[in-house]
Design an enzyme around this catalytic site. Structure first.
Site, PDB file in Angstrom:
ATOM      1  N   ASP A 123       9.242 -41.336   1.083  1.00  0.00           N
ATOM      2  CA  ASP A 123       9.929 -42.509   1.879  1.00  0.00           C
ATOM      3  C   ASP A 123      11.247 -41.512   2.060  1.00  0.00           C
ATOM      4  O   ASP A 123      11.889 -41.880   3.074  1.00  0.00           O
ATOM      5  CB  ASP A 123      10.115 -43.726   1.128  1.00  0.00           C
ATOM      6  CG  ASP A 123       9.000 -44.507   1.733  1.00  0.00           C
ATOM      7  OD1 ASP A 123       8.253 -44.102   2.722  1.00  0.00           O
ATOM      8  OD2 ASP A 123       8.692 -45.698   1.243  1.00  0.00           O
ATOM      9  N   HIS A 150     -15.974  -7.998   2.041  1.00  0.00           N
ATOM     10  CA  HIS A 150     -14.873  -8.795   2.640  1.00  0.00           C
ATOM     11  C   HIS A 150     -14.904 -10.323   2.239  1.00  0.00           C
ATOM     12  O   HIS A 150     -14.106 -10.931   1.713  1.00  0.00           O
ATOM     13  CB  HIS A 150     -15.127  -8.922   4.168  1.00  0.00           C
ATOM     14  CG  HIS A 150     -14.179  -9.624   4.880  1.00  0.00           C
ATOM     15  ND1 HIS A 150     -14.437 -11.132   5.068  1.00  0.00           N
ATOM     16  CD2 HIS A 150     -12.783  -9.672   5.239  1.00  0.00           C
ATOM     17  CE1 HIS A 150     -13.471 -11.678   5.774  1.00  0.00           C
ATOM     18  NE2 HIS A 150     -12.522 -10.822   5.847  1.00  0.00           N
ATOM     19  N   ARG A 200      -3.428  -1.590  -6.074  1.00  0.00           N
ATOM     20  CA  ARG A 200      -2.604  -2.847  -5.684  1.00  0.00           C
ATOM     21  C   ARG A 200      -3.234  -3.369  -6.992  1.00  0.00           C
ATOM     22  O   ARG A 200      -4.163  -3.710  -7.597  1.00  0.00           O
ATOM     23  CB  ARG A 200      -3.094  -3.363  -4.438  1.00  0.00           C
ATOM     24  CG  ARG A 200      -4.334  -3.931  -4.269  1.00  0.00           C
ATOM     25  CD  ARG A 200      -4.627  -4.223  -2.931  1.00  0.00           C
ATOM     26  NE  ARG A 200      -6.238  -4.674  -2.610  1.00  0.00           N
ATOM     27  CZ  ARG A 200      -6.864  -4.661  -1.263  1.00  0.00           C
ATOM     28  NH1 ARG A 200      -5.932  -4.533  -0.333  1.00  0.00           N
ATOM     29  NH2 ARG A 200      -7.952  -5.111  -1.210  1.00  0.00           N
ATOM     30  N   SER A 232      14.221 -42.927 -10.279  1.00  0.00           N
ATOM     31  CA  SER A 232      13.088 -42.156  -9.794  1.00  0.00           C
ATOM     32  C   SER A 232      12.906 -41.906  -8.207  1.00  0.00           C
ATOM     33  O   SER A 232      12.954 -42.883  -7.584  1.00  0.00           O
ATOM     34  CB  SER A 232      11.762 -42.864 -10.274  1.00  0.00           C
ATOM     35  OG  SER A 232      10.643 -41.961  -9.924  1.00  0.00           O
ATOM     36  N   MET A 279      -5.897  -7.346   8.660  1.00  0.00           N
ATOM     37  CA  MET A 279      -5.191  -6.384   9.599  1.00  0.00           C
ATOM     38  C   MET A 279      -6.101  -5.150   9.977  1.00  0.00           C
ATOM     39  O   MET A 279      -6.927  -5.195   9.241  1.00  0.00           O
ATOM     40  CB  MET A 279      -3.768  -6.032   9.411  1.00  0.00           C
ATOM     41  CG  MET A 279      -2.718  -7.520   9.666  1.00  0.00           C
ATOM     42  SD  MET A 279      -1.068  -6.990   8.991  1.00  0.00           S
ATOM     43  CE  MET A 279      -1.154  -6.525   7.466  1.00  0.00           C
ATOM     44  N   LYS A 286       0.707  -1.266   0.092  1.00  0.00           N
ATOM     45  CA  LYS A 286       0.062  -0.027  -0.015  1.00  0.00           C
ATOM     46  C   LYS A 286       0.946   1.265  -0.066  1.00  0.00           C
ATOM     47  O   LYS A 286       0.829   2.081  -0.820  1.00  0.00           O
ATOM     48  CB  LYS A 286      -0.879   0.030   1.233  1.00  0.00           C
ATOM     49  CG  LYS A 286      -1.915   1.211   1.463  1.00  0.00           C
ATOM     50  CD  LYS A 286      -2.907   1.020   2.404  1.00  0.00           C
ATOM     51  CE  LYS A 286      -3.660  -0.399   2.272  1.00  0.00           C
ATOM     52  NZ  LYS A 286      -4.726  -0.727   3.500  1.00  0.00           N
ATOM     53  N   TYR A 338      12.204 -35.347 -15.458  1.00  0.00           N
ATOM     54  CA  TYR A 338      10.880 -35.032 -15.381  1.00  0.00           C
ATOM     55  C   TYR A 338      10.272 -35.017 -13.945  1.00  0.00           C
ATOM     56  O   TYR A 338      11.313 -35.492 -13.051  1.00  0.00           O
ATOM     57  CB  TYR A 338      10.030 -36.152 -15.918  1.00  0.00           C
ATOM     58  CG  TYR A 338      10.267 -37.710 -15.514  1.00  0.00           C
ATOM     59  CD1 TYR A 338       9.496 -38.138 -14.163  1.00  0.00           C
ATOM     60  CD2 TYR A 338      11.307 -38.468 -15.847  1.00  0.00           C
ATOM     61  CE1 TYR A 338       9.484 -39.212 -13.746  1.00  0.00           C
ATOM     62  CE2 TYR A 338      11.459 -39.715 -15.225  1.00  0.00           C
ATOM     63  CZ  TYR A 338      10.658 -40.000 -14.207  1.00  0.00           C
ATOM     64  OH  TYR A 338      10.841 -41.150 -13.704  1.00  0.00           O
ATOM     65  N   CYS A 359       8.790 -38.677  -8.098  1.00  0.00           N
ATOM     66  CA  CYS A 359       7.550 -39.281  -8.186  1.00  0.00           C
ATOM     67  C   CYS A 359       6.745 -39.141  -6.960  1.00  0.00           C
ATOM     68  O   CYS A 359       5.753 -39.798  -6.663  1.00  0.00           O
ATOM     69  CB  CYS A 359       7.550 -40.799  -8.585  1.00  0.00           C
ATOM     70  SG  CYS A 359       8.264 -42.091  -7.613  1.00  0.00           S
ATOM     71  N   GLY A 404      -8.427  -7.480   4.735  1.00  0.00           N
ATOM     72  CA  GLY A 404      -9.287  -7.652   5.925  1.00  0.00           C
ATOM     73  C   GLY A 404      -8.534  -8.068   7.178  1.00  0.00           C
ATOM     74  O   GLY A 404      -9.140  -8.641   8.051  1.00  0.00           O
ATOM     75  N   ARG A 434      -3.631   2.971   8.516  1.00  0.00           N
ATOM     76  CA  ARG A 434      -3.846   1.651   7.807  1.00  0.00           C
ATOM     77  C   ARG A 434      -2.956   0.563   7.991  1.00  0.00           C
ATOM     78  O   ARG A 434      -1.384   1.355   7.649  1.00  0.00           O
ATOM     79  CB  ARG A 434      -4.424   1.802   6.403  1.00  0.00           C
ATOM     80  CG  ARG A 434      -5.748   2.417   6.199  1.00  0.00           C
ATOM     81  CD  ARG A 434      -6.209   2.507   4.922  1.00  0.00           C
ATOM     82  NE  ARG A 434      -7.582   2.728   4.714  1.00  0.00           N
ATOM     83  CZ  ARG A 434      -8.092   3.974   4.414  1.00  0.00           C
ATOM     84  NH1 ARG A 434      -7.422   5.066   4.362  1.00  0.00           N
ATOM     85  NH2 ARG A 434      -9.310   4.348   4.232  1.00  0.00           N
ATOM     86  N   ARG A 452       5.805 -49.579 -10.603  1.00  0.00           N
ATOM     87  CA  ARG A 452       6.725 -50.011  -9.310  1.00  0.00           C
ATOM     88  C   ARG A 452       6.097 -51.563  -8.870  1.00  0.00           C
ATOM     89  O   ARG A 452       5.102 -51.608  -8.920  1.00  0.00           O
ATOM     90  CB  ARG A 452       6.464 -48.938  -8.142  1.00  0.00           C
ATOM     91  CG  ARG A 452       7.111 -49.258  -6.917  1.00  0.00           C
ATOM     92  CD  ARG A 452       6.845 -48.200  -5.939  1.00  0.00           C
ATOM     93  NE  ARG A 452       5.603 -48.520  -5.245  1.00  0.00           N
ATOM     94  CZ  ARG A 452       5.111 -47.338  -4.396  1.00  0.00           C
ATOM     95  NH1 ARG A 452       5.851 -46.588  -4.088  1.00  0.00           N
ATOM     96  NH2 ARG A 452       3.828 -47.711  -4.041  1.00  0.00           N
TER      97      ARG A 452
END
Length: 907
Positions: free
Chosen positions: A803, A490, A376, A798, A114, A32, A885, A865, A112, A103, A652
């Site tokens: 995990d 709002h 803005r 891959s 703050m 702002k 990829y 993956c 909205g 403000r 897999r």
């Protein structure tokens, strides 16, 4: 902490066509403040003021009130003097008082979240000065009661005690309206407003035990610090977490001379957009109120009027108001104040061209003079985001790179959600009509309070109006309905920012919070009842309405084509069935990076054979059960290969521990024993035998295949026979067989030997061959360390980052919910590593494994993956380290495609 420049301790002034700052200083001045400075520089009429920087906010949080005030007091007083000189008024003076607005302004838009205080500087004495200056007693008392109410809530913290309670000040206002038989604040008499001021002061006295503060300088400092405090308020913290904004950004504070939209029928206030924030159409639009202040428009207390004549006529159609009624009761600003409208139209054109993006502007008209209070880059829906970016590109305002960078990849998710089925809509009953505040389709169960939005899996939050405190519930709900408020309320603005379906201003709704009841279109709905809302038309519909899948077309398809023209990495999908594969391909997936075969075994007609295999005590018994599974697996792979014709499909081999497939309930164990004609004791014994202390680190992955090679043999046979079957049909397949959880070279080579021998047998028997690859899923840190040796045998890697994250951190995904929220709250972790790839740790293993693997096999194909494959910052990291990829769930494919292109542009 950064050191503030010697020139300024933290106060930057703007106004009167000059400014200390500019648009590029958002990190310091907030969005702002930077834009107020920029508008001042280019000659837009902005009320003069100053910005206290975000760095001061950070210092305040570290050092407290006294040190902060001491550091900036001299500059603040000098800046106030500058405003006084420009406006010809004096702050704190009783004869010719200067009033101020205070403000917030973070570096990113947080609508909205703050706090704001208007009309600061008023007290009983300066009130008389305002009356003398303006000759307008009603305006003066109206401003005073507004100031007391807003200041008491923001600075003194006087809020409703429970969620069922009204704001204590609003309760008095509503009571007075009922007593006087009026609907709107503008109908209050001067005496009414005086009574409100006295009553409001009495609330402050009773609730806080102190008199309302009267010293203007005391009012100002307390308001500034309250805005700083609001950065760490509950709703701002939630909004930051929801959007991933860092805590240490802080907020700036903007202090400006007040200009007044509540000085009579020649004054007003409004919010406007240079393009439609919902659809993206190149149409100037917005809302305004006559004789009002800015907060009235966004708060939704009065339903505002439309700025343009076109918008006003469209609104009249939606609200089912005749053209005659519209002209009389709801004229557009274009009709009512043509001179101010033409000025506003010209400023919006200048600002959009200057910022080269859709602008969200706030304005006030005081006695016929137009002031711009803010601009803005406007919040917009995913659909509007795509259309605006492509339209600006076609109009020549931005280039291709900028157009792609204007796309927020996660926001594309909004375009991928189901929409109402047109045939189902024909049968649906419309029970109420509101304004189409944020497009989309939502079906859910009614909740009336934001903190109860999680009560149902699919909930629709129904409110008279929303407030910033409702933000968490709005985020959790599938859709939002309000009885009050317009397209810039709002609810509407926040919903568009979140990508939530929203219908606002449905005035025919009767909402009874106390009894949790909604009355609409002759129906009585209770909490938990189902309704549907169409955010594209404003319709509220009875019950559930069927939906259908979206399509990738129009500007959305154009963005995807543009992204592909820049991207280096391909995007594949994780898909376990033909339907998901087809959906992903329609979204542009270039193959499958992960098919999990275990999901296929849980279906009713297969789990019995799977359990029979597990319970068998001999290789012969296991092979017999696997023979039953073979045709089922083969059929599955045929469907997936067909959906991905010509594209690579990585499959897999069986990964989870076997205990996941056996029954653990006594009744199911008895049923299994009867089906297999064995004793219950045998079943229970085998189930007990399969139990492990830590199954995710136990007998799973390639350990299963090396223990029971017949499983690997059956799965390989199913894959390759499926590929050969499709080859006979003329369909090209590219199978990639992936060995999971490898930690040693020998684990891989022994599994690969089984695969290759099985392939040889299949090809010999079928007298035909297909090309196939054998690679590994790198999920164990040791595999990344030994990647150069594993790559001697593996044809692709891959990285299974789910995990790999578990094993690198030592966190169990199933149990981390007990401590991860605490870690995130305390800053021990900045992000959930299961959602965003840990680039410093896990990412380095991926990088190392890739580099070492390619030292041995220079053209080694490498991808990931895990769930991170659709997360934009993780995609960018994968691009930087040279992966071929990423693979993600079907509905994240477009997100990953854009992220992959943006990685090239940023790089």
């Amino acid at each position: 902490m950064k050191t503030i420049t010697e020139k300024k301790q933290g106060v930057y002034t703007f106004g009167a066509k000059t400014a200390d700052g500019n648009r590029n200083m958002k990190n310091l001045l907030g969005g702002k403040g930077a834009n107020l400075a920029e508008m001042s520089r280019i000659g837009i009429p902005v009320p003069p003021g100053f910005t206290i920087t975000t760095e001061v906010c950070t210092q305040y949080n570290q050092e407290g009130k006294k040190a902060t005030i001491a550091r900036i007091e001299e500059e603040v007083r000098a800046a106030i003097a500058g405003i006084e000189a420009t406006m010809g008024t004096t702050f704190g003076d009783n004869q010719n008082p200067l009033l101020l607005s205070v403000r917030s302004g973070a570096r990113v838009s947080m609508p909205g979240m703050m706090d704001t205080v208007l009309n600061l500087g008023l007290n009983d004495d300066s009130l008389q000065g305002i009356i003398q200056m303006t000759g307008n007693e009603r305006f003066a008392w109206d401003s005073y009661r507004r100031f007391i109410q807003m200041y008491s809530g923001v600075v003194l913290g006087l809020k409703p005690e429970t969620k069922q309670d009204l704001d204590p000040f609003e309760e008095i206002i509503d009571h007075l309206k009922d007593k006087r038989g009026i609907l709107h604040d503008t109908q209050f008499s001067v005496q009414d407003l005086k009574d409100l001021v006295y009553d409001f002061k009495d609330i402050v006295r009773k609730r806080s035990g102190q008199e309302f503060p009267t010293d203007p300088w005391d009012q100002l400092w307390r308001a500034i610090l309250a805005v700083f405090d609001s950065w760490n308020g509950e709703r701002a913290v939630y909004y930051r977490k929801m959007n991933g904004y860092p805590e240490d950004w802080g907020t700036a504070v903007n202090v400006q001379a007040m200009v007044f939209g509540n000085m009579g029928e020649d004054s007003g206030t409004g919010v406007c957009f240079t393009r439609d924030a919902g659809s993206g159409e190149n149409k100037f639009n917005g809302e305004y109120l006559i004789n009002a202040q800015g907060e009235d428009v966004v708060a939704g207390v009065r339903t505002p009027q439309q700025i343009t004549l076109l918008g006003s006529k469209r609104w009249a159609q939606l609200a089912q108001v005749t053209e005659e009624e519209r002209k009389e009761k709801y004229p557009s600003l274009e009709e009512l104040m043509p001179v101010s409208y033409r000025e506003l139209f010209e400023y919006q054109r200048i600002l959009e061209n200057h910022y080269q993006d859709m602008q969200d502007m706030e304005f006030t008209i005081q006695k016929g003079k137009l002031w711009i209070l803010q601009t803005r880059n406007g919040k917009r829906t995913g659909f509007a985001m795509v259309k605006i970016a492509m339209d600006l590109l076609k109009e020549g305002l931005i280039d291709k790179e900028t157009a792609l960078l204007r796309i927020d990849p996660p926001k594309l998710d909004e375009l991928l959600h189901p929409v109402f089925d047109p045939e189902a809509l024909k049968e649906a009953e419309v029970v109420a009509q509101g304004l189409p505040a944020s497009p989309g389709a939502a079906t859910g169960q009614i909740v009336f309070f934001a903190d109860e939005a999680a009560k149902y899996k699919y909930s629709i939050l129904v409110r008279v109006e929303t407030s910033p405190e409702d933000v968490e519930g709005m985020h959790l709900a599938k859709g939002i309905v309000t009885a009050r408020g317009g397209m810039t309320s709002h609810a509407a603005v926040v919903a568009r920012g979140m990508g939530k379906c929203c219908v606002s201003g449905a005035g025919a709704l009767k909402i009874d919070y106390k009894n949790r009841t909604l009355y609409a279109g002759g129906h009585e709905y209770h909490e938990g009842d189902w309704i549907s809302i169409n955010g594209s038309t404003g319709n509220i519909l009875d019950g559930k309405v069927a939906t259908r899948e979206p399509e990738l077309s129009g500007e959305f398809a154009e963005v995807m084509e543009l992204a592909d023209s820049f991207a280096r990495m391909e995007v594949r999908t994780n898909a376990d069935n033909p339907r998901d594969a087809a959906v992903a391909r329609s979204f542009g997936a270039r193959g499958i990076g992960l098919t999990r075969t275990e999901h296929m075994f849980f279906e009713v007609d297969r789990i019995k054979a799977m359990r029979e295999m597990i319970l068998a005590d001999t290789v012969k018994g296991r092979k017999q059960a696997l023979r039953e599974l073979l045709p089922m697996q083969r059929s599955d792979f045929e469907g997936i290969f067909r959906a991905m014709e010509g594209l690579p499909v990585t499959i897999r081999l069986l990964d989870p521990p076997l205990h996941e497939f056996v029954p653990h309930q006594l009744a199911t164990q008895k049923e299994l024993a009867e089906d297999l004609h064995i004793s219950l004791a045998s079943v229970k014994s085998k189930v007990a035998e399969l139990e492990e202390f830590n199954p995710m680190l136990g007998h799973r992955g390639c350990r299963l295949g090396n223990t029971y090679p017949e499983i690997t043999e059956m799965q390989t046979r199913a894959i390759l026979e499926a590929a050969l079957n499709l080859k006979k049909e003329g369909i090209t397949t590219r199978p990639e067989i992936m060995i999971p959880l490898v930690g040693t070279v020998e684990e891989f080579t022994q599994q690969k030997a089984i695969i290759d021998q099985t392939a040889s047998d299949v090809f010999k028997r079928r007298k035909d061959t297909v090309e196939y690859l054998v690679g590994t899923m790198v999920e164990v840190p040791r595999a990344a360390l030994l990647a150069d040796r594993i790559a001697e045998h593996a044809e692709f890697f891959s990285f299974g980052t789910n995990d790999l994250t578990q094993m690198t951190f030592g966190y169990s995904r199933d149990d981390s919910g007990k401590f991860l929220p605490v870690y995130l709250a305390k800053g021990i972790l900045k992000e959930d590593p299961f959602e965003v790839l840990d680039q410093e740790g896990v990412g380095q293993l991926v990088k190392m494994g890739t580099e070492r693997g390619r030292q041995t096999r220079s053209h080694l194909k490498v991808g990931i993956c895990g769930e991170h494959g659709g997360e934009p910052s993780s995609v960018e990291f994968c691009h930087r380290i040279g992966l071929d990829y990423v693979s993600c769930s079907p509905y994240r494919v477009p997100i990953a495609r854009v992220a992959a292109a943006q990685a090239v542009i940023r790089g």
